[in-house]
Design a protein around this motif. Sequence first.
Motif: not given
Length: 82
Positions: A28-50
């Motif tokens: 999904d390359f619309i701005p909402k899809g890109i923002a959602g991908a960054f948000q998922r990556g941000y959450c996964q980053y902090y959840n994996k590294l604690n």
Amino acid sequence: MASVVPFKEKKLLDVKLRELSSWILMRDFIPKGIAGAFQRGYCQYYNKLNMKKGSVAGFSMVLAAYMFFNCLPNFHFKKYEL
């Protein structure tokens, strides 16, 4: 019985190399899809590294990546002949 994940919902590491181009085109390359991908990556980053949000380690990693990608175009690759 294992559930089958639709091709569009597969993670990057689950996609085979020959399927990579079609997987990228399904993203999904619309701005909402890109923002959602960054948000998922941000959450996964902090959840994996604690890590605590806003810690010095997270900031220093972002700063190091910023410096690396800004200096990379200025680096001159030299060919050395034997």
